[in-house]
Write a protein that holds these residues in place. Sequence first.
Motif, mmCIF file in Angstrom:
data_model
loop_
_atom_site.group_PDB
_atom_site.id
_atom_site.type_symbol
_atom_site.label_atom_id
_atom_site.label_comp_id
_atom_site.label_asym_id
_atom_site.label_seq_id
_atom_site.Cartn_x
_atom_site.Cartn_y
_atom_site.Cartn_z
ATOM 1 N N ILE A 190 0.854 -1.195 0.000
ATOM 2 C CA ILE A 190 0.000 0.000 0.000
ATOM 3 C C ILE A 190 0.889 1.244 0.000
ATOM 4 O O ILE A 190 1.529 1.551 1.005
ATOM 5 C CB ILE A 190 -0.898 0.023 1.259
ATOM 6 N N ASP A 191 0.931 1.954 -1.115
ATOM 7 C CA ASP A 191 1.610 3.255 -1.158
ATOM 8 C C ASP A 191 0.573 4.310 -0.812
ATOM 9 O O ASP A 191 -0.511 4.336 -1.404
ATOM 10 C CB ASP A 191 2.068 3.587 -2.588
ATOM 11 N N VAL A 192 0.913 5.185 0.130
ATOM 12 C CA VAL A 192 0.016 6.302 0.435
ATOM 13 C C VAL A 192 0.824 7.591 0.319
ATOM 14 O O VAL A 192 2.009 7.620 0.669
ATOM 15 C CB VAL A 192 -0.620 6.136 1.843
ATOM 16 N N TRP A 193 0.212 8.621 -0.265
ATOM 17 C CA TRP A 193 0.886 9.931 -0.328
ATOM 18 C C TRP A 193 -0.158 11.044 -0.328
ATOM 19 O O TRP A 193 -1.289 10.851 -0.748
ATOM 20 C CB TRP A 193 1.852 10.035 -1.517
ATOM 21 N N GLN A 194 0.216 12.178 0.241
ATOM 22 C CA GLN A 194 -0.750 13.261 0.393
ATOM 23 C C GLN A 194 -0.048 14.612 0.528
ATOM 24 O O GLN A 194 1.133 14.680 0.877
ATOM 25 C CB GLN A 194 -1.597 13.038 1.658
ATOM 26 N N ALA A 195 -0.817 15.665 0.265
ATOM 27 C CA ALA A 195 -0.340 17.029 0.526
ATOM 28 C C ALA A 195 -0.585 17.343 1.998
ATOM 29 O O ALA A 195 -1.471 16.761 2.633
ATOM 30 C CB ALA A 195 -1.102 18.016 -0.351
ATOM 31 N N ASP A 196 0.188 18.283 2.529
ATOM 32 C CA ASP A 196 0.010 18.671 3.935
ATOM 33 C C ASP A 196 -0.954 19.863 4.026
ATOM 34 O O ASP A 196 -1.570 20.270 3.029
ATOM 35 C CB ASP A 196 1.378 18.974 4.579
#
Length: 291
Positions: A146-152
């Motif tokens: 599971i790759d997860v990525w997001q803006a802050d």
Amino acid sequence: MRNLNQDNITQAVIARLAGTPDPRLKQVLTSLVQHLHAFAREVKLTEAEWAYGIDFLTRVGHTCTDQRQEFILLSDTLGLSMLTVAFNNQKPAGCTEATVFGPFHVEGAPEVPHGADVANGAPGQPCEVSGHVRGPGGEAVAGAVIDVWQADADGLYDVQREGLDHAQGRAVLRSGADGGFHFKTVVAEPYPIPDDGPVGEMLKATKRHPWRPAHLHFRIQAPGYQTLVTHVFRNGDPYLDSDAVFGVRSSLLADWVQQPDGRITLDFDFVLAPAVTASTTTGKPVATQSA
Ligand code: BEZ
Ligand code: FE
């Protein structure tokens, strides 16, 4: 062939592709020439407009760096990315829908244990994310990557912060034996896609805003299943119906819930579609159950 004119140049160019050995390349280039010429005829493209278009695309190229992919932004804002995702990801009923990959995924993000703080110092309101990865029959998918990525909270991905030397708001986890996963992070907020380049110029010229509704990105990979590239969007976001890149699906909306003890939690389950292989008898794609 000489003395080509507006009535026969399209066929002449297509004829010049006749010897292309790769049949798919021949099909794609032939169609591209047909549609490009039809477009120029339809709008009666002026020479000044042609020159502007060449200059625009040149600037799109010059804006690209290792951290900035202006061509993907152009494709996204013209709806081409989402169109391509839509017809390549028609999944069986009940499976989680796909949406745009976007330009901010980084291969090889750090793998972290369940419960880790994926924000890793990124500004924002702390929250806890949990969920399960399942197959279409409800079966747990263990060991999914599971790759997860997001803006802050500032609307920035870590790769947009100059000088930052570690991952923030991105990680890789593996689903547990029951398909479950959980991690800490910060609440996703809406953010504008980079609009200080030629794509932003196009958005301004067409009175479009650059905002994306708040979302978490996921890429989930597991043997026997199709790789899922998707988002979880925040219910109630003001940009859900005007996403700058046309990526919102109602089935991907979720609530970040304020718990009585003050914690903010998000729970979302993903359902993977079975992998597709070519039938040995018909050559056509068929769905297979998990290997
Ligand atoms: C993103 O969600 O990260 C994204 C998608 C398309 C364009 C820009 C950003
Ligand atoms: Fe994003």
